[in-house]
Design a protein around this motif. Structure first.
Motif, PDB file in Angstrom:
ATOM      1  N   LYS A 140       3.036  -7.275   4.391  1.00 53.77           N
ATOM      2  CA  LYS A 140       1.940  -8.056   3.817  1.00 53.77           C
ATOM      3  C   LYS A 140       1.288  -7.382   2.626  1.00 53.77           C
ATOM      4  O   LYS A 140       0.897  -8.047   1.651  1.00 53.77           O
ATOM      5  CB  LYS A 140       0.886  -8.349   4.896  1.00 53.77           C
ATOM      6  CG  LYS A 140      -0.193  -9.314   4.430  1.00 53.77           C
ATOM      7  CD  LYS A 140      -1.119  -9.697   5.565  1.00 53.77           C
ATOM      8  CE  LYS A 140      -2.168 -10.702   5.086  1.00 53.77           C
ATOM      9  NZ  LYS A 140      -3.078 -11.117   6.181  1.00 53.77           N
ATOM     10  N   ASN A 144       0.872  -9.481  -0.898  1.00 54.62           N
ATOM     11  CA  ASN A 144      -0.397  -9.821  -1.535  1.00 54.62           C
ATOM     12  C   ASN A 144      -0.398  -9.458  -3.013  1.00 54.62           C
ATOM     13  O   ASN A 144      -0.961 -10.181  -3.847  1.00 54.62           O
ATOM     14  CB  ASN A 144      -1.551  -9.108  -0.822  1.00 54.62           C
ATOM     15  CG  ASN A 144      -1.801  -9.658   0.572  1.00 54.62           C
ATOM     16  OD1 ASN A 144      -1.384 -10.764   0.896  1.00 54.62           O
ATOM     17  ND2 ASN A 144      -2.473  -8.878   1.399  1.00 54.62           N
ATOM     18  N   ARG A 147       1.813 -12.018  -4.853  1.00 50.47           N
ATOM     19  CA  ARG A 147       1.088 -13.290  -4.937  1.00 50.47           C
ATOM     20  C   ARG A 147       0.038 -13.237  -6.049  1.00 50.47           C
ATOM     21  O   ARG A 147      -0.095 -14.194  -6.843  1.00 50.47           O
ATOM     22  CB  ARG A 147       0.399 -13.612  -3.614  1.00 50.47           C
ATOM     23  CG  ARG A 147      -0.455 -14.880  -3.681  1.00 50.47           C
ATOM     24  CD  ARG A 147      -1.344 -15.007  -2.455  1.00 50.47           C
ATOM     25  NE  ARG A 147      -0.628 -15.476  -1.293  1.00 50.47           N
ATOM     26  CZ  ARG A 147      -0.407 -16.763  -1.008  1.00 50.47           C
ATOM     27  NH1 ARG A 147      -0.858 -17.715  -1.831  1.00 50.47           N
ATOM     28  NH2 ARG A 147       0.227 -17.109   0.073  1.00 50.47           N
ATOM     29  N   ARG A 148      -0.680 -12.124  -6.146  1.00 51.90           N
ATOM     30  CA  ARG A 148      -1.727 -12.002  -7.160  1.00 51.90           C
ATOM     31  C   ARG A 148      -1.132 -12.103  -8.567  1.00 51.90           C
ATOM     32  O   ARG A 148      -1.708 -12.734  -9.447  1.00 51.90           O
ATOM     33  CB  ARG A 148      -2.465 -10.672  -6.988  1.00 51.90           C
ATOM     34  CG  ARG A 148      -3.708 -10.533  -7.853  1.00 51.90           C
ATOM     35  CD  ARG A 148      -4.423  -9.219  -7.562  1.00 51.90           C
ATOM     36  NE  ARG A 148      -4.668  -9.058  -6.137  1.00 51.90           N
ATOM     37  CZ  ARG A 148      -4.149  -8.071  -5.403  1.00 51.90           C
ATOM     38  NH1 ARG A 148      -3.348  -7.177  -5.950  1.00 51.90           N
ATOM     39  NH2 ARG A 148      -4.427  -7.988  -4.116  1.00 51.90           N
TER      40      ARG A 148
END
Length: 249
Positions: A140, A144, A147-148
């Motif tokens: 994860k 993250n 994704r950012r």
């Protein structure tokens, strides 16, 4: 005088030393008259389940990138493709151009491309697709960060699935069954394209097959990066069996 084997182009490809996937995948895509030349950035096979491990991988990459590029350009490639996702996506959108500029300087002014450049170019070529689902090799923490980057680049990330590899080398152990599960997990009617990042994930052949039953683009990191390298060099060969990108664009 042109190189006897790479008389159309020589593609330099930079990978971490733990990467065993990128070279065979891009060799499968190599047109006649184009040669591929791999350089390796020495990194430790660090655990990536916590922030210190991720930071160690990044530090290793940054410390070994310049020597690897300097070694690579003695073969006089026409372009340098940086086949390492952490440096492409984790530095952030604002830092991306600075990273590429520094690599280009190391490469003696030759064009340098990254996975981030390639994915953007591919999604644009396929119809300016903006709603994407992402598959990463990470846990994860890494998901993250990726994704950012896509969010900051103006994409709508509809879904994201990490494959959970604990070390850089373990990424290459991910097989078709896990990829199939990941594709099913992120796909939905809202998704225009599925994007896989991570050049040690062996997904090029699977992605081409997945497009057939999903009816939408499935972009694997190595195939997209190599496509972008060829198109940047003006090599526009199209051939079947490797997905919509190579067949139509």
């Amino acid at each position: 005088m042109a190189d006897s084997q790479g008389y159309r182009a020589k593609v330099g490809f930079l990978v971490p030393s733990t990467n065993t996937t990128a070279q065979p995948e891009i060799d499968d895509l190599r047109p006649i008259g184009v040669t591929n030349h791999i350089a390796r950035m020495t990194i430790a096979n660090s655990e990536m389940v916590e922030r210190p491990g991720f930071d160690q991988v990044l530090d290793d990459i940054r410390g070994s990138a310049t020597p690897a590029i300097e070694s690579l350009i003695t073969a006089d490639p026409d372009i340098v493709a940086v086949g390492v996702s952490p440096e492409a996506f984790w530095s952030g959108v604002d830092a991306q151009s600075k990273v590429v500029s520094a690599f280009s300087e190391d490469a003696g002014g030759r064009p340098v491309i990254t996975s981030a450049d390639a994915v953007g170019a591919a999604l644009g070529a396929l119809g300016d697709l903006r709603r994407v689902a992402i598959i990463t090799p990470y846990v994860k923490l890494g998901d993250n960060t990726v994704r950012r980057f896509f969010d900051d680049s103006g994409f709508d990330v509809v879904g994201i699935e990490g494959l959970g590899a604990s070390t850089p080398a373990a990424i290459s152990h991910i097989g078709p069954d896990r990829l199939r599960t990941a594709v099913a997990a992120v796909d939905s009617a809202d998704v225009q394209a599925i994007v896989q990042v991570g050049t040690n994930v062996a997904m090029a052949r699977f992605a081409a097959s997945a497009e057939a039953f999903l009816g939408k683009p499935v972009l694997s990191n190595n195939a997209v990066l190599y496509w972008h390298a060829l198109r940047t060099l003006g090599i526009t060969d199209r051939f079947p069996g490797h997905g919509t990108l190579f067949e139509q664009h």
